[in-house]
Motif scaffolding. Structure first.
Motif, PDB file in Angstrom:
ATOM      1  N   ALA A   1       0.812  -1.303   0.221  1.00 59.95           N
ATOM      2  CA  ALA A   1      -0.068  -0.099   0.007  1.00 59.95           C
ATOM      3  C   ALA A   1       0.837   1.355  -0.185  1.00 59.95           C
ATOM      4  O   ALA A   1       2.124   1.142   0.243  1.00 59.95           O
ATOM      5  CB  ALA A   1      -0.951  -0.081   1.252  1.00 59.95           C
ATOM      6  N   ARG A   2       0.203   2.464  -0.381  1.00 57.92           N
ATOM      7  CA  ARG A   2       1.093   3.612  -0.258  1.00 57.92           C
ATOM      8  C   ARG A   2       0.343   4.804   0.254  1.00 57.92           C
ATOM      9  O   ARG A   2      -0.992   4.604   0.208  1.00 57.92           O
ATOM     10  CB  ARG A   2       1.403   4.123  -1.840  1.00 57.92           C
ATOM     11  N   ILE A   3       1.149   5.880   0.709  1.00 55.68           N
ATOM     12  CA  ILE A   3       0.385   6.944   1.188  1.00 55.68           C
ATOM     13  C   ILE A   3       1.136   8.102   1.089  1.00 55.68           C
ATOM     14  O   ILE A   3       2.393   8.040   0.888  1.00 55.68           O
ATOM     15  CB  ILE A   3       0.059   6.951   2.796  1.00 55.68           C
ATOM     16  N   VAL A   4       0.414   9.221   0.840  1.00 54.66           N
ATOM     17  CA  VAL A   4       1.290  10.464   0.564  1.00 54.66           C
ATOM     18  C   VAL A   4       0.995  11.457   1.675  1.00 54.66           C
ATOM     19  O   VAL A   4      -0.200  11.873   1.947  1.00 54.66           O
ATOM     20  CB  VAL A   4       0.870  11.129  -0.911  1.00 54.66           C
ATOM     21  N   VAL A   5       1.889  11.878   2.253  1.00 51.98           N
ATOM     22  CA  VAL A   5       2.094  13.023   3.160  1.00 51.98           C
ATOM     23  C   VAL A   5       2.522  14.459   2.552  1.00 51.98           C
ATOM     24  O   VAL A   5       3.605  14.529   2.303  1.00 51.98           O
ATOM     25  CB  VAL A   5       2.934  12.526   4.344  1.00 51.98           C
ATOM     26  N   THR A   6       1.542  15.132   2.623  1.00 50.71           N
ATOM     27  CA  THR A   6       1.710  16.515   1.981  1.00 50.71           C
ATOM     28  C   THR A   6       2.747  17.395   2.936  1.00 50.71           C
ATOM     29  O   THR A   6       2.283  17.225   4.234  1.00 50.71           O
ATOM     30  CB  THR A   6       0.641  17.215   1.402  1.00 50.71           C
ATOM     31  N   ASP A   7       3.358  18.341   2.188  1.00 45.72           N
ATOM     32  CA  ASP A   7       4.025  19.399   2.782  1.00 45.72           C
ATOM     33  C   ASP A   7       2.936  19.837   3.748  1.00 45.72           C
ATOM     34  O   ASP A   7       3.554  20.449   4.871  1.00 45.72           O
ATOM     35  CB  ASP A   7       4.605  20.230   1.977  1.00 45.72           C
ATOM     36  N   LYS A   8       1.986  20.527   3.255  1.00 42.93           N
ATOM     37  CA  LYS A   8       1.056  21.253   4.097  1.00 42.93           C
ATOM     38  C   LYS A   8       0.418  20.672   5.604  1.00 42.93           C
ATOM     39  O   LYS A   8       0.456  21.026   6.472  1.00 42.93           O
ATOM     40  CB  LYS A   8      -0.167  21.731   3.308  1.00 42.93           C
ATOM     41  N   LEU A   9       0.328  19.333   5.198  1.00 45.81           N
ATOM     42  CA  LEU A   9      -0.142  18.582   6.303  1.00 45.81           C
ATOM     43  C   LEU A   9       1.062  18.423   7.385  1.00 45.81           C
ATOM     44  O   LEU A   9       0.845  18.690   8.695  1.00 45.81           O
ATOM     45  CB  LEU A   9      -0.154  17.170   5.958  1.00 45.81           C
ATOM     46  N   VAL A  10       2.346  18.431   7.244  1.00 47.54           N
ATOM     47  CA  VAL A  10       3.479  18.404   7.870  1.00 47.54           C
ATOM     48  C   VAL A  10       3.563  19.829   8.727  1.00 47.54           C
ATOM     49  O   VAL A  10       3.714  19.913   9.935  1.00 47.54           O
ATOM     50  CB  VAL A  10       4.462  17.947   7.159  1.00 47.54           C
ATOM     51  N   ARG A  11       3.284  20.818   7.822  1.00 47.27           N
ATOM     52  CA  ARG A  11       3.520  22.264   8.540  1.00 47.27           C
ATOM     53  C   ARG A  11       2.287  22.579   9.499  1.00 47.27           C
ATOM     54  O   ARG A  11       2.563  23.179  10.556  1.00 47.27           O
ATOM     55  CB  ARG A  11       3.434  23.134   7.207  1.00 47.27           C
ATOM     56  N   GLU A  12       1.164  22.140   9.318  1.00 42.03           N
ATOM     57  CA  GLU A  12      -0.110  22.655   9.756  1.00 42.03           C
ATOM     58  C   GLU A  12      -0.687  21.597  10.893  1.00 42.03           C
ATOM     59  O   GLU A  12      -1.593  22.020  11.406  1.00 42.03           O
ATOM     60  CB  GLU A  12      -1.066  23.109   8.891  1.00 42.03           C
ATOM     61  N   SER A  13      -0.291  20.293  10.850  1.00 44.82           N
ATOM     62  CA  SER A  13      -1.131  19.379  12.033  1.00 44.82           C
ATOM     63  C   SER A  13      -0.265  19.285  13.168  1.00 44.82           C
ATOM     64  O   SER A  13       1.077  19.457  13.223  1.00 44.82           O
ATOM     65  CB  SER A  13      -1.262  18.206  11.147  1.00 44.82           C
ATOM     66  N   ASP A  14      -0.763  18.481  14.240  1.00 43.99           N
ATOM     67  CA  ASP A  14      -0.180  18.016  15.279  1.00 43.99           C
ATOM     68  C   ASP A  14       0.576  16.993  15.016  1.00 43.99           C
ATOM     69  O   ASP A  14       0.413  16.135  14.129  1.00 43.99           O
ATOM     70  CB  ASP A  14      -1.342  17.571  16.163  1.00 43.99           C
ATOM     71  N   PRO A  15       1.840  16.785  15.801  1.00 48.15           N
ATOM     72  CA  PRO A  15       2.697  15.719  15.650  1.00 48.15           C
ATOM     73  C   PRO A  15       2.347  14.245  15.647  1.00 48.15           C
ATOM     74  O   PRO A  15       2.741  13.604  14.935  1.00 48.15           O
ATOM     75  CB  PRO A  15       4.064  15.831  16.750  1.00 48.15           C
ATOM     76  N   GLN A  16       0.892  14.085  16.498  1.00 46.62           N
ATOM     77  CA  GLN A  16       0.589  12.682  16.470  1.00 46.62           C
ATOM     78  C   GLN A  16       0.001  12.263  15.266  1.00 46.62           C
ATOM     79  O   GLN A  16      -0.164  11.115  15.088  1.00 46.62           O
ATOM     80  CB  GLN A  16      -0.739  12.681  17.370  1.00 46.62           C
ATOM     81  N   ILE A  17       0.116  13.019  14.187  1.00 50.26           N
ATOM     82  CA  ILE A  17      -0.207  12.372  12.697  1.00 50.26           C
ATOM     83  C   ILE A  17       0.548  11.341  12.367  1.00 50.26           C
ATOM     84  O   ILE A  17       0.331  10.500  11.623  1.00 50.26           O
ATOM     85  CB  ILE A  17      -0.506  13.698  11.575  1.00 50.26           C
ATOM     86  N   TYR A  18       2.089  11.519  12.978  1.00 49.23           N
ATOM     87  CA  TYR A  18       3.045  10.579  12.399  1.00 49.23           C
ATOM     88  C   TYR A  18       2.705   9.137  13.139  1.00 49.23           C
ATOM     89  O   TYR A  18       2.637   8.235  12.227  1.00 49.23           O
ATOM     90  CB  TYR A  18       4.376  11.126  12.704  1.00 49.23           C
TER      91      TYR A  18
END
Length: 287
Positions: free
Chosen positions: A86-103
């Motif tokens: 499977a694959r997933i794309v983590v966008t730059d915007k997602l990284v800049r603006e969200s909580d670290p728990q997203i990882y």
């Protein structure tokens, strides 16, 4: 669909996710962890595994030739592997603006997805076992579990089961009617407690470890097919261990994380396993 999620750069985020994916996947597939493991040789597409029959020893008379000639009775099983992933794309915007728990969330989603695939692939083999212990609507009591083990060890072609995997509701019926007794419930040395400990019911009966997996699915009558087996009854042939890679995707303005594995699961010996068919109806939490 790109996942739009922290001040870490994309490289650090991807490494965090990859580490979490690997841990989650390895620690959430008890059915695959319980069986024999084999590796596919580099450059090969198939692994041929031999199986031999039992031989019968005869009484001998001093000074006379041995007249009974036994046959090796060898058969083979050809094992192959297939890719899953499977694959997933983590966008730059997602990284800049969200909580670290997203990882950790993304790690858990990918890891649990692969673990479920591993587990259900192995569990799909259970219904092909020709020997069946238990019955529809029957509870897995201490007596029934004991009888299954005794029948496995006492049949014409006996096997020595080392583990059983059942649905959590089925395991409840057993645990609810039994009491741990000292060292009889010690963790077996041939299994990884780190990876499989949370699936252990806390019960080891007659040297057979009882574990549970929520990936087993009940039928319309709330019955579930589990397994009673020796470790070498089933095998996973691994061509490529689970691998997680990252790659920058400029047009999507993000990082693509791809998780793949190349393996196959097989029944090696039908005489070394048996279905455990028992009830798995939801249990009361207020009784």
């Amino acid at each position: 669909m790109p996942q739009s999620t922290s001040t870490l750069n994309m490289s650090s985020v991807a490494k965090t996710i990859i580490a979490g994916v690997r841990y989650t996947q390895q620690h959430n597939a008890p059915s695959m962890a319980a069986i024999e493991q084999m590796s596919l040789q580099k450059g090969a597409s198939t692994k041929t595994v031999p199986k031999v029959a039992n031989m019968t020893m005869a009484d001998l008379v001093d000074g006379q030739d041995i007249v009974d000639e036994e046959s090796i009775g060898m058969t083979t099983v050809d094992l192959t592997a297939n890719e899953v992933g499977a694959r997933i794309v983590v966008t730059d915007k997602l990284v800049r603006e969200s909580d670290p728990q997203i990882y950790s969330m993304v790690s858990r989603q990918l890891g649990e997805g692969m673990a479920k695939k591993n587990d259900t692939d192995v569990q799909a083999l259970y219904a092909s076992a020709s020997t069946v212990y238990g019955a529809a609507n029957a509870d897995l009591s201490v007596a029934n579990f004991s009888a299954a083990i005794a029948n496995a060890r006492g049949k014409t072609e006996p096997f020595n089961p080392t583990y059983a995997i059942v649905h959590p509701h089925t395991a409840y019926d057993y645990v609810n009617t039994s009491t741990p007794i000292g060292s009889s419930n010690a963790w077996p040395e041939d299994m990884s407690k780190e990876r499989m400990g949370k699936f252990w019911t806390g019960r080891t009966f007659n040297q057979v470890t009882l574990m549970e997996s929520g990936n087993l699915i009940a039928d319309t009558n709330d019955d579930v097919i589990g397994i009673l087996a020796q470790k070498d009854a089933h095998v996973v042939l691994m061509s490529q261990q689970t691998r997680t890679e990252r790659q920058r995707d400029a047009s999507l303005r993000g990082t693509e994380i791809v998780m793949t594995s190349d393996y196959g699961v097989f029944e090696l010996d039908d005489n070394k396993c048996a279905q455990l068919l028992f009830d798995a109806a939801a249990v009361s939490t207020t009784a």
